[in-house]
Design a protein around this motif. Structure first.
Motif, PDB file in Angstrom:
ATOM      1  N   ARG A 189       0.839  -1.213   0.000  1.00  0.00           N
ATOM      2  CA  ARG A 189       0.000   0.000   0.000  1.00  0.00           C
ATOM      3  C   ARG A 189       0.863   1.249   0.000  1.00  0.00           C
ATOM      4  NH1 ARG A 189      -1.462   3.853   3.133  1.00  0.00           N
ATOM      5  NH2 ARG A 189      -0.276   3.053   4.900  1.00  0.00           N
ATOM      6  N   ARG A 190       1.901   1.248   0.825  1.00  0.00           N
ATOM      7  CA  ARG A 190       2.744   2.432   0.928  1.00  0.00           C
ATOM      8  C   ARG A 190       3.589   2.646  -0.324  1.00  0.00           C
ATOM      9  NH1 ARG A 190       6.146   1.752   5.932  1.00  0.00           N
ATOM     10  NH2 ARG A 190       6.890   3.826   5.383  1.00  0.00           N
ATOM     11  N   VAL A 191       3.988   1.549  -0.979  1.00  0.00           N
ATOM     12  CA  VAL A 191       4.777   1.687  -2.206  1.00  0.00           C
ATOM     13  C   VAL A 191       3.939   2.282  -3.326  1.00  0.00           C
ATOM     14  CG1 VAL A 191       5.861   0.378  -4.088  1.00  0.00           C
ATOM     15  CG2 VAL A 191       6.496  -0.091  -1.726  1.00  0.00           C
ATOM     16  N   TYR A 192       2.728   1.754  -3.516  1.00  0.00           N
ATOM     17  CA  TYR A 192       1.932   2.152  -4.675  1.00  0.00           C
ATOM     18  C   TYR A 192       0.979   3.315  -4.406  1.00  0.00           C
ATOM     19  CZ  TYR A 192       3.950  -1.925  -6.832  1.00  0.00           C
ATOM     20  OH  TYR A 192       4.846  -2.825  -7.341  1.00  0.00           O
ATOM     21  N   GLU A 193       0.974   3.813  -3.186  1.00  0.00           N
ATOM     22  CA  GLU A 193       0.208   5.027  -2.898  1.00  0.00           C
ATOM     23  C   GLU A 193       1.182   6.145  -2.526  1.00  0.00           C
ATOM     24  OE1 GLU A 193      -2.787   4.282   0.025  1.00  0.00           O
ATOM     25  OE2 GLU A 193      -3.775   2.727  -1.174  1.00  0.00           O
ATOM     26  N   GLY A 194       2.274   6.215  -3.271  1.00  0.00           N
ATOM     27  CA  GLY A 194       3.334   7.168  -2.944  1.00  0.00           C
ATOM     28  C   GLY A 194       3.141   8.552  -3.513  1.00  0.00           C
ATOM     29  N   GLY A 195       1.965   8.842  -4.040  1.00  0.00           N
ATOM     30  CA  GLY A 195       1.717  10.164  -4.624  1.00  0.00           C
ATOM     31  C   GLY A 195       1.399  11.213  -3.568  1.00  0.00           C
ATOM     32  N   ARG A 196       0.863  12.318  -4.022  1.00  0.00           N
ATOM     33  CA  ARG A 196       0.560  13.454  -3.142  1.00  0.00           C
ATOM     34  C   ARG A 196      -0.645  13.142  -2.253  1.00  0.00           C
ATOM     35  NH1 ARG A 196       3.153  18.044  -5.572  1.00  0.00           N
ATOM     36  NH2 ARG A 196       4.039  17.436  -7.592  1.00  0.00           N
ATOM     37  N   ARG A 197      -0.537  13.527  -0.975  1.00  0.00           N
ATOM     38  CA  ARG A 197      -1.635  13.334  -0.029  1.00  0.00           C
ATOM     39  C   ARG A 197      -1.791  14.577   0.840  1.00  0.00           C
ATOM     40  NH1 ARG A 197      -0.409  10.673   3.751  1.00  0.00           N
ATOM     41  NH2 ARG A 197       1.783  10.240   3.347  1.00  0.00           N
ATOM     42  N   LYS A 198      -3.037  14.914   1.127  1.00  0.00           N
ATOM     43  CA  LYS A 198      -3.324  16.042   2.015  1.00  0.00           C
ATOM     44  C   LYS A 198      -3.286  15.575   3.473  1.00  0.00           C
ATOM     45  CE  LYS A 198      -3.842  19.340  -0.952  1.00  0.00           C
ATOM     46  NZ  LYS A 198      -2.876  20.473  -0.954  1.00  0.00           N
ATOM     47  N   TRP A 199      -3.010  16.507   4.361  1.00  0.00           N
ATOM     48  CA  TRP A 199      -2.877  16.210   5.787  1.00  0.00           C
ATOM     49  C   TRP A 199      -4.151  16.572   6.528  1.00  0.00           C
ATOM     50  CZ3 TRP A 199      -0.010  19.708   9.738  1.00  0.00           C
ATOM     51  CH2 TRP A 199       0.166  19.020  10.959  1.00  0.00           C
ATOM     52  N   ASP A 200      -4.534  15.754   7.502  1.00  0.00           N
ATOM     53  CA  ASP A 200      -5.720  16.045   8.310  1.00  0.00           C
ATOM     54  C   ASP A 200      -5.405  16.943   9.508  1.00  0.00           C
ATOM     55  OD1 ASP A 200      -4.375  14.366  10.031  1.00  0.00           O
ATOM     56  OD2 ASP A 200      -5.922  12.800  10.080  1.00  0.00           O
ATOM     57  N   PHE A 221      12.841   2.787   0.265  1.00  0.00           N
ATOM     58  CA  PHE A 221      12.451   4.113   0.747  1.00  0.00           C
ATOM     59  C   PHE A 221      11.453   4.030   1.905  1.00  0.00           C
ATOM     60  CE2 PHE A 221      13.981   5.328  -3.533  1.00  0.00           C
ATOM     61  CZ  PHE A 221      14.903   6.281  -3.149  1.00  0.00           C
ATOM     62  N   LEU A 222      10.815   2.875   2.076  1.00  0.00           N
ATOM     63  CA  LEU A 222       9.918   2.707   3.223  1.00  0.00           C
ATOM     64  C   LEU A 222      10.683   2.803   4.537  1.00  0.00           C
ATOM     65  CD1 LEU A 222       7.585  -0.240   2.119  1.00  0.00           C
ATOM     66  CD2 LEU A 222       7.298   2.207   1.752  1.00  0.00           C
ATOM     67  N   ASN A 223      11.984   2.523   4.492  1.00  0.00           N
ATOM     68  CA  ASN A 223      12.800   2.566   5.710  1.00  0.00           C
ATOM     69  C   ASN A 223      13.375   3.953   5.994  1.00  0.00           C
ATOM     70  OD1 ASN A 223      12.645  -0.248   6.417  1.00  0.00           O
ATOM     71  ND2 ASN A 223      13.954  -0.669   4.672  1.00  0.00           N
ATOM     72  N   ILE A 224      13.374   4.833   4.989  1.00  0.00           N
ATOM     73  CA  ILE A 224      14.004   6.150   5.211  1.00  0.00           C
ATOM     74  C   ILE A 224      13.070   7.328   4.951  1.00  0.00           C
ATOM     75  CG2 ILE A 224      16.322   5.271   4.721  1.00  0.00           C
ATOM     76  CD1 ILE A 224      16.122   6.632   1.968  1.00  0.00           C
TER      77      ILE A 224
END
Length: 266
Positions: A81-92, A220-223
């Motif tokens: 999920r984290r690899v393939y949802e690596g695009g822009r995201r808004k913060w809550d 990149f999930l580790n850093i």
């Protein structure tokens, strides 16, 4: 690349959607493309089974097949999920805060918790206090429940809160984004050259390259804490790296798929 990392990447990219199991014979054919001997492959699978990450079974055709265990699948699903949802995201606008008190005689459990928090993108704000702007609370709660099942005398509290100061200053205390940026630049330089060579690849070369691409990007999930767009510098280089990753993967896929299904036993 280690056997375990290769298995997770292969399972997430292919096996999960091809039936959920893969024969030992197929694994040996595939892993040999990456330079592993049959002995190393069998030993690596044995370690994964011992650690509860994979399950082996023998079918009516007497072929040994492997699949990820529930523990392995939970790890895979979150990583994918984290690899393939690596695009822009808004913060809550919320911060997830984890505070723990684990005694010295439980150091192994404490280290496991720290590694998991780091892998989930948390940053250390203070001793035994980690924070994240991402909605990770349910995943952390599940991990803590597992820790409590394996050991007693563990005290972990999770808070969902707002910060009354400048969130970017808080972010700079917890993460070194310059270091992450430098790694993304290296990724772009290396894999940008690969993009120019794709048309020349044979089917097995495309497969090896695609698996190596996913494996390298997963690092990149580790850093990279994958902070929301609101907290990142303008023109964040991580977005360019993500776009290149997706483009490369898509262009390698037709030839890579042909190789995989030529050695995969359904």
């Amino acid at each position: 690349m280690k056997i375990q990392s290769l298995f997770f990447t292969l399972y997430g990219d292919y096996v999960k959607d091809a039936g959920g199991t893969i024969t030992l014979r197929s694994l040996i054919k595939i892993f040999k493309e990456f330079g592993f001997s049959e002995g190393a492959i069998r030993a690596g699978l044995h370690r994964m089974r011992k650690n509860g990450l994979v399950i082996s079974m023998k079918g009516e055709d007497r072929k040994i097949r492997y699949k990820l265990s529930e523990k392995g699948m939970l790890r895979l699903i979150e990583g994918t999920r984290r690899v393939y949802e690596g695009g822009r995201r808004k913060w809550d606008g919320k911060w997830r805060i984890v505070i723990y008190n684990i005694p010295e005689n439980n150091r192994e459990i404490r280290d496991r918790l720290r590694r998991e928090l780091k892998w989930l993108g948390f940053g250390m704000l203070a001793q035994s206090t980690w924070i994240s702007p991402n909605p990770m609370e349910e995943i952390v709660k599940k991990f803590i429940q597992d820790l409590n099942n394996s050991s007693s005398n563990i005290h972990v509290d999770i808070f969902l809160s707002e910060y009354l100061g400048d969130p970017k200053q808080l972010m700079e205390k917890c993460w070194n984004l310059k270091e992450v940026e430098n790694e993304y630049i290296k990724f772009l330089e290396k894999w940008g050259k690969v993009l120019e060579m794709i048309d020349k690849f044979k089917e097995n070369e495309a497969f090896i390259t695609r698996i190596n691409l996913v494996h390298e990007y997963r690092k990149f999930l580790n850093i990279d804490p994958q902070l929301p767009e609101d907290l990142l510098p303008q023109n964040w280089v991580g977005y360019k790296a993500y776009e290149l990753f997706i483009k490369l993967r898509n262009e390698l896929t037709p030839k890579a798929d042909k190789f995989f299904y030529s050695v995969y036993e359904p």
